[in-house]
Motif scaffolding. Structure first.
Motif, PDB file in Angstrom:
ATOM      1  N   PHE A   1       0.835  -1.209   0.000  1.00 11.15           N
ATOM      2  CA  PHE A   1       0.000   0.000   0.000  1.00 11.15           C
ATOM      3  C   PHE A   1       0.866   1.255   0.000  1.00 11.15           C
ATOM      4  CE2 PHE A   1      -3.499  -2.818   1.300  1.00 11.15           C
ATOM      5  CZ  PHE A   1      -4.513  -2.317   0.495  1.00 11.15           C
ATOM      6  N   GLU A   2       1.979   1.226   0.724  1.00  7.65           N
ATOM      7  CA  GLU A   2       2.893   2.365   0.698  1.00  7.65           C
ATOM      8  C   GLU A   2       3.479   2.574  -0.698  1.00  7.65           C
ATOM      9  OE1 GLU A   2       4.755   3.200   5.069  1.00  7.65           O
ATOM     10  OE2 GLU A   2       5.780   1.696   3.853  1.00  7.65           O
ATOM     11  N   LYS A   3       3.854   1.494  -1.333  1.00  5.93           N
ATOM     12  CA  LYS A   3       4.456   1.562  -2.656  1.00  5.93           C
ATOM     13  C   LYS A   3       3.481   2.110  -3.692  1.00  5.93           C
ATOM     14  CE  LYS A   3       6.976  -1.332  -5.988  1.00  5.93           C
ATOM     15  NZ  LYS A   3       7.450  -2.724  -6.280  1.00  5.93           N
ATOM     16  N   ALA A   4       2.206   1.885  -3.490  1.00  2.00           N
ATOM     17  CA  ALA A   4       1.197   2.370  -4.440  1.00  2.00           C
ATOM     18  C   ALA A   4       1.113   3.895  -4.461  1.00  2.00           C
ATOM     19  CB  ALA A   4      -0.163   1.770  -4.109  1.00  2.00           C
ATOM     20  N   LEU A   5       1.597   4.540  -3.389  1.00  2.04           N
ATOM     21  CA  LEU A   5       1.746   6.012  -3.313  1.00  2.04           C
ATOM     22  C   LEU A   5       0.438   6.799  -3.285  1.00  2.04           C
ATOM     23  CD1 LEU A   5       4.742   6.573  -5.787  1.00  2.04           C
ATOM     24  CD2 LEU A   5       4.812   6.370  -3.300  1.00  2.04           C
ATOM     25  N   ARG A   6      -0.673   6.139  -3.380  1.00  2.00           N
ATOM     26  CA  ARG A   6      -1.947   6.869  -3.391  1.00  2.00           C
ATOM     27  C   ARG A   6      -2.747   6.659  -2.112  1.00  2.00           C
ATOM     28  NH1 ARG A   6      -2.430   2.539  -6.965  1.00  2.00           N
ATOM     29  NH2 ARG A   6      -4.231   1.140  -6.688  1.00  2.00           N
ATOM     30  N   TYR A   7      -2.095   6.087  -1.116  1.00  2.00           N
ATOM     31  CA  TYR A   7      -2.762   5.807   0.146  1.00  2.00           C
ATOM     32  C   TYR A   7      -1.994   6.411   1.317  1.00  2.00           C
ATOM     33  CZ  TYR A   7      -4.819   2.066  -2.715  1.00  2.00           C
ATOM     34  OH  TYR A   7      -5.438   1.363  -3.701  1.00  2.00           O
ATOM     35  N   GLU A   8      -2.736   6.720   2.361  1.00  2.00           N
ATOM     36  CA  GLU A   8      -2.119   6.972   3.655  1.00  2.00           C
ATOM     37  C   GLU A   8      -2.230   5.661   4.428  1.00  2.00           C
ATOM     38  OE1 GLU A   8      -2.718   9.719   7.665  1.00  2.00           O
ATOM     39  OE2 GLU A   8      -3.708  10.289   5.793  1.00  2.00           O
ATOM     40  N   VAL A   9      -1.098   5.121   4.856  1.00  2.00           N
ATOM     41  CA  VAL A   9      -1.078   3.785   5.433  1.00  2.00           C
ATOM     42  C   VAL A   9      -0.620   3.836   6.887  1.00  2.00           C
ATOM     43  CG1 VAL A   9      -0.298   1.410   5.120  1.00  2.00           C
ATOM     44  CG2 VAL A   9      -0.407   2.945   3.143  1.00  2.00           C
ATOM     45  N   VAL A  10      -1.369   3.165   7.758  1.00  2.00           N
ATOM     46  CA  VAL A  10      -1.013   3.047   9.169  1.00  2.00           C
ATOM     47  C   VAL A  10      -0.898   1.573   9.500  1.00  2.00           C
ATOM     48  CG1 VAL A  10      -1.670   3.534  11.550  1.00  2.00           C
ATOM     49  CG2 VAL A  10      -2.231   5.173   9.743  1.00  2.00           C
ATOM     50  N   GLY A  11       0.291   1.157   9.904  1.00  2.00           N
ATOM     51  CA  GLY A  11       0.501  -0.232  10.300  1.00  2.00           C
ATOM     52  C   GLY A  11       0.425  -0.380  11.803  1.00  2.00           C
ATOM     53  N   LEU A  12      -0.279  -1.406  12.254  1.00  2.00           N
ATOM     54  CA  LEU A  12      -0.423  -1.657  13.688  1.00  2.00           C
ATOM     55  C   LEU A  12       0.421  -2.861  14.095  1.00  2.00           C
ATOM     56  CD1 LEU A  12      -4.302  -1.238  14.110  1.00  2.00           C
ATOM     57  CD2 LEU A  12      -2.511   0.514  14.275  1.00  2.00           C
ATOM     58  N   LYS A  13       0.996  -2.784  15.283  1.00  2.00           N
ATOM     59  CA  LYS A  13       1.805  -3.862  15.833  1.00  2.00           C
ATOM     60  C   LYS A  13       1.339  -4.141  17.252  1.00  2.00           C
ATOM     61  CE  LYS A  13       5.276  -0.710  17.746  1.00  2.00           C
ATOM     62  NZ  LYS A  13       6.701  -0.327  17.797  1.00  2.00           N
ATOM     63  N   ASN A  14       1.775  -5.282  17.772  1.00  2.00           N
ATOM     64  CA  ASN A  14       1.505  -5.596  19.166  1.00  2.00           C
ATOM     65  C   ASN A  14       2.788  -5.529  19.983  1.00  2.00           C
ATOM     66  OD1 ASN A  14       0.392  -6.386  21.583  1.00  2.00           O
ATOM     67  ND2 ASN A  14       0.172  -8.548  21.012  1.00  2.00           N
ATOM     68  N   LYS A  15       3.726  -6.471  19.723  1.00  2.00           N
ATOM     69  CA  LYS A  15       4.947  -6.520  20.521  1.00  2.00           C
ATOM     70  C   LYS A  15       6.202  -6.190  19.723  1.00  2.00           C
ATOM     71  CE  LYS A  15       3.019 -10.005  23.666  1.00  2.00           C
ATOM     72  NZ  LYS A  15       3.164 -11.374  24.212  1.00  2.00           N
ATOM     73  N   SER A  16       6.073  -5.893  18.459  1.00  2.00           N
ATOM     74  CA  SER A  16       7.232  -5.596  17.630  1.00  2.00           C
ATOM     75  C   SER A  16       7.921  -4.311  18.089  1.00  2.00           C
ATOM     76  CB  SER A  16       6.802  -5.446  16.169  1.00  2.00           C
ATOM     77  OG  SER A  16       7.834  -4.900  15.386  1.00  2.00           O
ATOM     78  N   THR A  17       9.223  -4.235  17.838  1.00  2.00           N
ATOM     79  CA  THR A  17       9.983  -3.019  18.160  1.00  2.00           C
ATOM     80  C   THR A  17      10.051  -2.063  16.981  1.00  2.00           C
ATOM     81  OG1 THR A  17      12.054  -4.114  17.504  1.00  2.00           O
ATOM     82  CG2 THR A  17      11.420  -4.254  19.829  1.00  2.00           C
TER      83      THR A  17
END
Length: 309
Positions: free
Chosen positions: A23-39
């Motif tokens: 989705f980031e690469k597509a450049l036409r979206y605002e993308v928010v990624g969610l994590k739980n325990k990742s750093t």
């Protein structure tokens, strides 16, 4: 869809990472990624099992689409994350006004006698183990919310195995052990260890990059054109041993004496927990969009040639 805001749950996992990047690469979206325990510092920390915090965060983000990749295979917590969370996200889809895509699995089927051409979205489900059962129950929760007005769909993709937290599909991964397909490369390379390898059950390994690309294209469609359940799967079939033979050939390893193929059906617990052939029919999906699946050997040849693990 240009200008859409996309939320990807489980964005630190192998599938979620691929979806987030696509989705980031597509450049036409605002993308928010969610994590739980990742750093990972570029992702937003969120405990999806905390309903109030999840609601507040999604109200703040105001997403157009939520791609729910997060899943859990440990029996003690699978019920909460695989059933409770998607059901609640589907409720929020209606309340906050976004479209939910719930990533499910072919393990909702028992794989004993797949119909000619594979299981369709309408085929009766009959999961054999906890992971498949909780994903099926998650589907039911999402589809019930859809019937009550939520914009929500289920996307089933193939699973290879559900031991530990390895994902089903293959593709770029920080460690081969993160993917139940990628790890076979390590097994083939390490000829110092004797191992038995399944040469019985039929699998349909599917590249996470292809799944991610499909999801980007899916969000360009009108929700009104989307059925409740879609299937995405590569159509090349292999046993695990056959995949190992391909890896050995690519790596120039002509001898696999350290690996014993097991071509008989599993017995004991394995007989009831690992389906034989959960082939997903993609006919309905292909009426909407082309699959554009990468050839299994083609991708691995390029990946390993370019320094992949």
């Amino acid at each position: 869809m240009s200008g859409s805001k996309i939320v990807v749950t489980g964005a630190s996992g192998v599938l979620g990472t691929a979806v987030h990047k696509a989705f980031e690469k597509a450049l036409r979206y605002e993308v928010v990624g969610l994590k739980n325990k990742s750093t990972a510092s570029h992702l937003v920390q969120l405990d999806l099992t905390d309903k109030e915090t999840t609601k507040q965060k999604l109200e703040e983000i105001k997403p157009t689409w939520v791609i729910h990749c997060a899943a859990e295979r440990r029996p003690d917590v699978a019920e909460k994350l695989n059933v409770g969370v998607p059901g609640y996200l589907a409720e929020l889809a209606k309340a906050i006004d976004f479209t939910l895509v719930y990533i499910s699995t072919d393990y909702v089927f028992d794989g004993r006698t797949p119909p000619p051409g594979g299981y369709t979205p309408e085929s009766p489900t009959n999961p054999l183990q906890i992971y498949g059962q909780t994903k099926r129950d998650g589907e039911n929760a999402v589809l019930q919310a859809r019937q009550q007005g939520a914009r929500a769909i289920v996307l089933r993709v193939p699973v290879l195995q559900v031991i530990s937290c390895r994902i089903a599909s293959y593709g770029p991964a920080p460690n081969n052990a993160d993917s139940a397909v990628n790890i076979l490369v390590d097994v083939v390379r390490d000829q110092s260890k004797q191992s038995s390898m399944d040469d019985y059950a039929i699998r349909y390994p599917t590249n996470v990059l292809d799944i991610a690309s499909f999801l980007v294209r899916l969000t360009d469609l009108s929700y009104d054109d989307l059925p409740p359940i879609l299937h995405y799967s590569a159509n090349e079939s292999f046993t695990k041993y056959q995949m190992c033979k391909i890896f050995a050939d690519i790596l120039g390893l002509n001898v696999m004496n350290h690996m014993k193929p097991v071509s008989t059906p599993p017995t004991g617990a394995g007989a009831t927990s690992r389906p034989y052939n959960c082939h997903l029919s993609t006919v309905e999906t292909e009426k909407l969009l082309p699959l554009e699946c990468t050839g299994f050997r083609t991708w691995w040849e390029e990946y390993l040639r370019d320094g992949g693990k």
